[in-house]
Design a protein around this motif. Structure first.
Motif, PDB file in Angstrom:
ATOM      1  N   PHE A  41       0.832  -1.200   0.000  1.00  0.00           N
ATOM      2  CA  PHE A  41       0.000   0.000   0.000  1.00  0.00           C
ATOM      3  C   PHE A  41       0.871   1.257   0.000  1.00  0.00           C
ATOM      4  CE2 PHE A  41      -2.783   3.162   2.078  1.00  0.00           C
ATOM      5  CZ  PHE A  41      -3.924   3.034   1.291  1.00  0.00           C
ATOM      6  N   ALA A  42       1.964   1.209   0.770  1.00  0.00           N
ATOM      7  CA  ALA A  42       2.877   2.347   0.826  1.00  0.00           C
ATOM      8  C   ALA A  42       3.574   2.575  -0.516  1.00  0.00           C
ATOM      9  CB  ALA A  42       3.925   2.127   1.920  1.00  0.00           C
ATOM     10  N   GLN A  43       3.944   1.487  -1.181  1.00  0.00           N
ATOM     11  CA  GLN A  43       4.588   1.619  -2.490  1.00  0.00           C
ATOM     12  C   GLN A  43       3.622   2.205  -3.511  1.00  0.00           C
ATOM     13  OE1 GLN A  43       6.084  -2.546  -2.684  1.00  0.00           O
ATOM     14  NE2 GLN A  43       8.091  -1.610  -3.056  1.00  0.00           N
ATOM     15  N   ARG A  44       2.345   1.819  -3.436  1.00  0.00           N
ATOM     16  CA  ARG A  44       1.324   2.405  -4.297  1.00  0.00           C
ATOM     17  C   ARG A  44       1.229   3.909  -4.053  1.00  0.00           C
ATOM     18  NH1 ARG A  44      -2.527   1.331  -8.482  1.00  0.00           N
ATOM     19  NH2 ARG A  44      -4.418   2.515  -8.054  1.00  0.00           N
ATOM     20  N   PHE A  45       1.310   4.259  -2.797  1.00  0.00           N
ATOM     21  CA  PHE A  45       1.241   5.676  -2.425  1.00  0.00           C
ATOM     22  C   PHE A  45       2.451   6.430  -2.980  1.00  0.00           C
ATOM     23  CE2 PHE A  45       1.767   9.295   0.427  1.00  0.00           C
ATOM     24  CZ  PHE A  45       0.467   9.759   0.557  1.00  0.00           C
ATOM     25  N   GLN A  46       3.604   5.780  -2.967  1.00  0.00           N
ATOM     26  CA  GLN A  46       4.819   6.416  -3.448  1.00  0.00           C
ATOM     27  C   GLN A  46       4.791   6.654  -4.958  1.00  0.00           C
ATOM     28  OE1 GLN A  46       7.396   3.373  -1.608  1.00  0.00           O
ATOM     29  NE2 GLN A  46       8.605   5.059  -0.776  1.00  0.00           N
ATOM     30  N   THR A  47       4.180   5.751  -5.708  1.00  0.00           N
ATOM     31  CA  THR A  47       4.247   5.821  -7.169  1.00  0.00           C
ATOM     32  C   THR A  47       3.095   6.599  -7.794  1.00  0.00           C
ATOM     33  OG1 THR A  47       3.103   3.672  -7.300  1.00  0.00           O
ATOM     34  CG2 THR A  47       5.520   3.665  -7.369  1.00  0.00           C
ATOM     35  N   CYS A  48       1.979   6.774  -7.089  1.00  0.00           N
ATOM     36  CA  CYS A  48       0.834   7.497  -7.644  1.00  0.00           C
ATOM     37  C   CYS A  48       1.029   9.007  -7.531  1.00  0.00           C
ATOM     38  CB  CYS A  48      -0.460   7.117  -6.909  1.00  0.00           C
ATOM     39  SG  CYS A  48      -1.134   5.548  -7.453  1.00  0.00           S
ATOM     40  N   ASN A  49       0.333   9.725  -8.379  1.00  0.00           N
ATOM     41  CA  ASN A  49       0.308  11.182  -8.295  1.00  0.00           C
ATOM     42  C   ASN A  49      -0.710  11.564  -7.237  1.00  0.00           C
ATOM     43  OD1 ASN A  49       0.486  13.921  -8.765  1.00  0.00           O
ATOM     44  ND2 ASN A  49      -0.938  13.860 -10.507  1.00  0.00           N
ATOM     45  N   VAL A  50      -0.273  11.510  -5.979  1.00  0.00           N
ATOM     46  CA  VAL A  50      -1.208  11.683  -4.875  1.00  0.00           C
ATOM     47  C   VAL A  50      -1.446  13.166  -4.614  1.00  0.00           C
ATOM     48  CG1 VAL A  50      -1.650  11.178  -2.472  1.00  0.00           C
ATOM     49  CG2 VAL A  50      -0.467   9.514  -3.882  1.00  0.00           C
ATOM     50  N   THR A  51      -2.652  13.597  -4.848  1.00  0.00           N
ATOM     51  CA  THR A  51      -3.045  14.972  -4.567  1.00  0.00           C
ATOM     52  C   THR A  51      -4.405  14.930  -3.885  1.00  0.00           C
ATOM     53  OG1 THR A  51      -4.259  15.295  -6.630  1.00  0.00           O
ATOM     54  CG2 THR A  51      -1.890  15.711  -6.693  1.00  0.00           C
ATOM     55  N   SER A  52      -4.901  16.102  -3.548  1.00  0.00           N
ATOM     56  CA  SER A  52      -6.228  16.153  -2.934  1.00  0.00           C
ATOM     57  C   SER A  52      -7.321  16.299  -3.979  1.00  0.00           C
ATOM     58  CB  SER A  52      -6.285  17.337  -1.957  1.00  0.00           C
ATOM     59  OG  SER A  52      -6.033  18.544  -2.666  1.00  0.00           O
ATOM     60  N   SER A  53      -6.918  16.307  -5.254  1.00  0.00           N
ATOM     61  CA  SER A  53      -7.917  16.464  -6.321  1.00  0.00           C
ATOM     62  C   SER A  53      -8.679  15.165  -6.534  1.00  0.00           C
ATOM     63  CB  SER A  53      -7.231  16.869  -7.631  1.00  0.00           C
ATOM     64  OG  SER A  53      -6.402  15.805  -8.088  1.00  0.00           O
ATOM     65  N   ALA A  54      -9.799  15.295  -7.222  1.00  0.00           N
ATOM     66  CA  ALA A  54     -10.604  14.106  -7.522  1.00  0.00           C
ATOM     67  C   ALA A  54      -9.817  13.131  -8.384  1.00  0.00           C
ATOM     68  CB  ALA A  54     -11.888  14.525  -8.237  1.00  0.00           C
ATOM     69  N   THR A  55      -8.992  13.683  -9.296  1.00  0.00           N
ATOM     70  CA  THR A  55      -8.170  12.818 -10.154  1.00  0.00           C
ATOM     71  C   THR A  55      -7.179  12.025  -9.327  1.00  0.00           C
ATOM     72  OG1 THR A  55      -8.363  14.398 -11.958  1.00  0.00           O
ATOM     73  CG2 THR A  55      -6.592  12.776 -12.117  1.00  0.00           C
ATOM     74  N   GLY A  56      -6.531  12.709  -8.365  1.00  0.00           N
ATOM     75  CA  GLY A  56      -5.567  12.034  -7.514  1.00  0.00           C
ATOM     76  C   GLY A  56      -6.210  10.932  -6.708  1.00  0.00           C
ATOM     77  N   VAL A  57      -7.396  11.188  -6.188  1.00  0.00           N
ATOM     78  CA  VAL A  57      -8.112  10.171  -5.418  1.00  0.00           C
ATOM     79  C   VAL A  57      -8.465   8.988  -6.308  1.00  0.00           C
ATOM     80  CG1 VAL A  57     -10.236   9.690  -4.145  1.00  0.00           C
ATOM     81  CG2 VAL A  57      -9.032  11.855  -3.783  1.00  0.00           C
ATOM     82  N   TYR A  58      -8.911   9.288  -7.542  1.00  0.00           N
ATOM     83  CA  TYR A  58      -9.305   8.222  -8.467  1.00  0.00           C
ATOM     84  C   TYR A  58      -8.091   7.351  -8.815  1.00  0.00           C
ATOM     85  CZ  TYR A  58     -10.874   5.849 -12.684  1.00  0.00           C
ATOM     86  OH  TYR A  58     -11.185   4.893 -13.617  1.00  0.00           O
ATOM     87  N   GLN A  59      -6.943   8.005  -9.075  1.00  0.00           N
ATOM     88  CA  GLN A  59      -5.748   7.248  -9.433  1.00  0.00           C
ATOM     89  C   GLN A  59      -5.316   6.323  -8.299  1.00  0.00           C
ATOM     90  OE1 GLN A  59      -2.946  10.341 -10.371  1.00  0.00           O
ATOM     91  NE2 GLN A  59      -3.312  10.188 -12.575  1.00  0.00           N
TER      92      GLN A  59
END
Length: 446
Positions: A41-59
């Motif tokens: 789960f942490a690695q997924r968090f590291q590689t995704c474009n994590v933002t507070s936007s709806a797109t970031g949440v969707y990704q």
């Protein structure tokens, strides 16, 4: 046993207190079983474009993690909470479950420092073997002394000696409330509230004598009162802090003197050496205090740094003048005359020893052998010549047994030079002839 689903739910919800609570009673074996899913789960968090936007949440919450999106909390306006809260929860989880590299990797996403003190509770509950190593390697100056004191006093981490920790310690005297400065040591919070009260941090001060840092340079930081007219003011330096700690009985004066002299044996920069000598002067050590450390001054005579050697000679001369020098050390002093390099005060030391011999003729037999040995080994002809003239003045004060013993030593050195195919040094031949005479002139022997 906590399930992976329950763990991830707590992480997504950002329930840090609840997360710490469910992980606290787990054994190391149970923690190890939860680590793979948490780390994935942490690695997924590291590689995704994590933002507070709806797109970031969707990704982020797609695929196998899609069911978790419903656990995201919303703020008062109904928007999804910023996803950095997940990172904070992951930090806590990996302190509780992971190994050193897992913790370092997740912290690298943020400030390299845990975001709140729930990690401290998780670390205390678990007490992993790598805790001290993490603190020494990944030390960050955003850790306050209160947090560090908790780690040390509760046995969670050992007190580090790493460069990062000592840099933090040096910088603490300049940490002030916003918009404020200090002109006196009592206005420095770290001095007033920590060094004057906490023996742990006070004992760490001794480590600062062993490292290359701008510790003894006066007036290294300046400040100007906010909204007030007036010139720039200088913050108290570490030299002033140390003097104040000594004056108030928090540091022992003799130990401070010993630590200062021991520091002068280390290969520090010219600025550091100059600062140490200035600090020594500013402490105004008495003759009695310096006399107890005269052996250390003698050892500094053969320091590679000429400034240190000259400083030592000056202090030894002062002790002799005040009547505090132990003449038993003179043989050791004499042995320091010759082995040094170009910058050492050889002639000055020889002249001083000549004056001592005039005042105390009985000391001549003590000094004579050391100068003879120095003539054999010292590389600088000008100093050998000077010493030879000095020995010629002293020879009448030596007895036959001493001259015979020294004659054998010098004769062996002359023979060794010949055996090695070189010409014996002229001054050694002269010294041999001087010792072979009856003390009234130079005799020639083959």
């Amino acid at each position: 046993m906590v399930s992976s689903d329950a763990l991830l739910k707590k992480i997504v919800q950002g329930e840090k207190k609840g997360l710490v609570k469910i992980l606290a009673p787990l054994s190391e074996q149970e923690r190890a079983s939860l680590l793979p899913d948490c780390w994935a789960f942490a690695q997924r968090f590291q590689t995704c474009n994590v933002t507070s936007s709806a797109t970031g949440v969707y990704q982020f919450f797609s695929g196998e993690y899609a069911p978790l999106v419903k656990y995201l909390k919303k703020d008062k306006d109904g928007c999804k909470v910023h996803l950095y809260t997940i990172r904070e929860s992951l930090e806590i989880a990996l302190f509780a479950l992971g190994q050193l590299q897992h913790v370092k990797d997740i912290l690298a996403l943020g400030s390299k420092y845990p975001s709140d003190l729930f990690w401290l509770t998780a670390l205390e509950d678990r007490r992993p073997s790598w805790a001290s190593k993490w603190l020494a390697q990944a030390f960050c100056d955003t850790l306050g002394h209160e947090t560090l004191n908790y780690l040390f006093s509760h046995g969670i981490c050992d007190r580090p000696s790493s460069h990062w920790y000592l840099e933090w310690l040096v910088g603490q005297i300049y940490v002030m409330p916003t918009g404020q400065g200090a002109s006196k040591v009592d206005e420095v919070p770290f001095f007033r509230d920590v060094l004057m009260k906490d023996d742990g941090f006070l004992n760490d001060v001794w480590k600062l004598f062993k490292v290359e840092m701008p510790l003894f340079l006066d007036h290294t930081n300046q400040w100007k009162p906010t909204g007030k007219k007036g010139s720039v003011k200088m913050m108290p330096s570490w030299a002033e802090i140390l003097r104040a700690l000594t004056e108030r009985g928090r540091l022992d004066r003799r130990k401070v003197l010993q630590a200062t002299l021991d520091s002068l044996t280390l290969p520090f920069s010219a600025a550091r050496i100059g600062g140490l000598i200035s600090f020594h002067t500013g402490m105004v050590f008495t003759d009695e205090e310096r006399a107890k450390c005269q052996g250390r001054y003698v050892k500094l005579l053969d320091a590679e740094n000429g400034r240190v050697a000259n400083f030592a000679l000056k202090e030894i001369k002062a002790l002799e003048k005040s009547g505090h020098l132990k003449y038993a050390l003179l043989l050791e002093v004499a042995a320091k005359v010759f082995p040094g390099g170009e910058e050492q005060p050889t002639k000055s030391l020889l002249s001083w020893m000549d004056r001592i011999a005039k005042k105390n003729p009985k000391l001549t037999p003590t000094l004579f052998p050391a100068l003879v040995e120095g003539l054999i080994v010292h590389p600088r002809p000008d100093n050998r010549e000077f010493a030879l003239r000095l020995l010629e003045k002293w020879i009448e004060a030596t007895d036959d047994a001493l001259r015979k013993s020294l004659l054998k030593r010098v004769s062996d050195a002359v023979k060794l030079s010949a055996m090695l195919g070189g010409e014996p040094k002229e001054d050694l031949v002269l010294l041999r002839d001087l010792l072979a005479g009856d003390g009234k002139g130079i005799g020639i022997t083959e």
